[in-house]
Design an enzyme around this catalytic site. Structure first.
Site, mmCIF file in Angstrom:
data_model
loop_
_atom_site.group_PDB
_atom_site.id
_atom_site.type_symbol
_atom_site.label_atom_id
_atom_site.label_comp_id
_atom_site.label_asym_id
_atom_site.label_seq_id
_atom_site.Cartn_x
_atom_site.Cartn_y
_atom_site.Cartn_z
ATOM 1 N N ARG A 1 14.015 -10.056 3.420
ATOM 2 C CA ARG A 1 14.874 -11.219 3.141
ATOM 3 C C ARG A 1 16.123 -10.835 2.368
ATOM 4 O O ARG A 1 17.025 -11.646 2.196
ATOM 5 C CB ARG A 1 14.103 -12.312 2.405
ATOM 6 N N PRO B 1 -3.678 -0.284 -5.929
ATOM 7 C CA PRO B 1 -3.631 -0.822 -7.297
ATOM 8 C C PRO B 1 -3.174 0.220 -8.315
ATOM 9 O O PRO B 1 -2.754 -0.130 -9.410
ATOM 10 C CB PRO B 1 -5.079 -1.235 -7.562
ATOM 11 N N GLU C 1 -12.744 1.933 -0.269
ATOM 12 C CA GLU C 1 -12.478 2.207 -1.696
ATOM 13 C C GLU C 1 -11.109 2.831 -1.896
ATOM 14 O O GLU C 1 -10.678 3.080 -3.016
ATOM 15 C CB GLU C 1 -13.569 3.137 -2.269
ATOM 16 N N ASP D 1 17.979 -16.312 -6.370
ATOM 17 C CA ASP D 1 16.514 -16.233 -6.405
ATOM 18 C C ASP D 1 15.992 -16.122 -7.825
ATOM 19 O O ASP D 1 16.691 -15.671 -8.716
ATOM 20 C CB ASP D 1 16.061 -14.933 -5.705
HETATM 21 C C1 4FV Z 1 -3.525 -3.167 -3.500
HETATM 22 C C2 4FV Z 1 -2.853 -3.790 -4.560
HETATM 23 C C3 4FV Z 1 -4.981 -3.160 -3.298
HETATM 24 C C4 4FV Z 1 -7.555 -1.200 -2.926
HETATM 25 C C5 4FV Z 1 -8.683 -0.672 -2.132
HETATM 26 C C6 4FV Z 1 -7.129 -1.722 -0.666
HETATM 27 C C7 4FV Z 1 -6.885 -2.205 -2.052
HETATM 28 C C8 4FV Z 1 -8.453 -1.061 -0.708
HETATM 29 N N1 4FV Z 1 -2.621 -2.584 -2.719
HETATM 30 N N2 4FV Z 1 -1.523 -3.572 -4.366
HETATM 31 N N3 4FV Z 1 -3.370 -4.499 -5.576
HETATM 32 N N4 4FV Z 1 -5.444 -2.313 -2.326
HETATM 33 O O1 4FV Z 1 -5.722 -3.853 -3.981
HETATM 34 O O2 4FV Z 1 -1.404 -2.844 -3.260
HETATM 35 O O3 4FV Z 1 -8.408 0.101 0.038
#
Ligand code: 4FV
Length: 243
Positions: free
Chosen positions: A153, A88, A115, A168
């Site tokens: 794609r 994230p 985490e 697209d």
């Molecule tokens: C995430 C997202 C995501 C965070 C902690 C995996 C999680 C756990 N990855 N975009 N939004 N990852 O939430 O790519 O480890």
């Protein structure tokens, strides 16, 4: 295109690679995916890949050792293939990024769990960090699949004859126009007659107008960076007058 995916749940990823357009691309060898199980590089009787966070707090953190060893197990030319962590905290993944990555011949994706990963992984192994959206998943595998799907794609031969990706959504920065198929009357709702007219210029203009209308209504933010020509601007001005 070759993807290496580092994960502690390889089955979660391989399951989605057996179906649909992505599955066909893998069967045809246009896309190859190598799953690297991080747990195979964990040590100790229980081969743990996670541990408690320094400084206390809830949840667990992925240990740096197993991920680093898993990455080192991949024979690659450093710098040639981007090593991407899904998280994230990454830059937002979008169609432009998908096009960029589709020009690489190999991409290495690291899927976090718990985490997240020990920060030293970011400092030593990661070249790029991508987020698929502002929400928290239980793991990076689904995000890795989103990236693999959106990138694959765009590779010639993956979509095959039935579809070009040039129309697209987001292709020229706009949302896609409404689509219809048979029957031409469904539950009393008719298909817009212009689509049955065979008049390709009228159909092109209708579709462009509907793309602009939908983008104006749902994602006006996209209009700033959309590639608009004078005809688009005239259509937009007309649409805005009507609002
Ligand atoms: C995430 C997202 C995501 C965070 C902690 C995996 C999680 C756990 N990855 N975009 N939004 N990852 O939430 O790519 O480890």
């Amino acid at each position: 295109m070759k993807f290496d995916v580092l994960t502690i749940f390889p089955e979660m990823v391989s399951a989605s690679l057996r179906e649909g357009i992505l599955g066909r691309a893998v069967k045809r060898g246009i896309v190859t995916v190598r799953l690297v199980n991080i747990r195979n590089f964990a040590r100790g009787a229980h081969r743990t890949t996670d541990d408690r966070p320094y400084g206390g707090g809830d949840g667990m953190v992925m240990k740096p050792g197993p991920i680093t060893r898993a990455l080192e197990s991949i024979d690659r030319v450093k710098g040639r293939s981007p090593v991407i962590l899904l998280s994230p905290q990454g830059e937002r993944f979008d169609q432009k990024t998908a096009w960029e990555l589709s020009n690489r011949d190999r991409i290495i994706l690291i899927c976090g769990r718990y985490e997240g990963v020990d920060e030293r992984i970011r400092l030593t192994c990661i070249e790029r960090e991508l987020s698929i959206g502002d929400y928290v998943l239980t793991g990076g595998e689904l995000a890795a699949l989103v990236v693999m799907d959106a990138v694959s794609r765009l590779i010639p031969g993956v979509l095959g004859g039935e579809r070009s990706n040039l129309e697209d959504s987001f292709e020229d920065g706009l949302l896609e126009y409404p689509q219809y198929t048979r029957p031409n009357v469904f539950q009393g709702q008719e298909v817009p007659p212009v689509l049955l007219s065979g008049d390709h210029e009228k159909i092109r203009l209708w579709r462009r107008t509907e793309s602009l209308r939908r983008t104006l209504e749902r994602r006006p933010d996209l209009l700033q960076q959309a590639r608009l020509n004078p005809e688009d601007r005239a259509i937009l001005a007309r649409l805005k007058r009507k609002i």
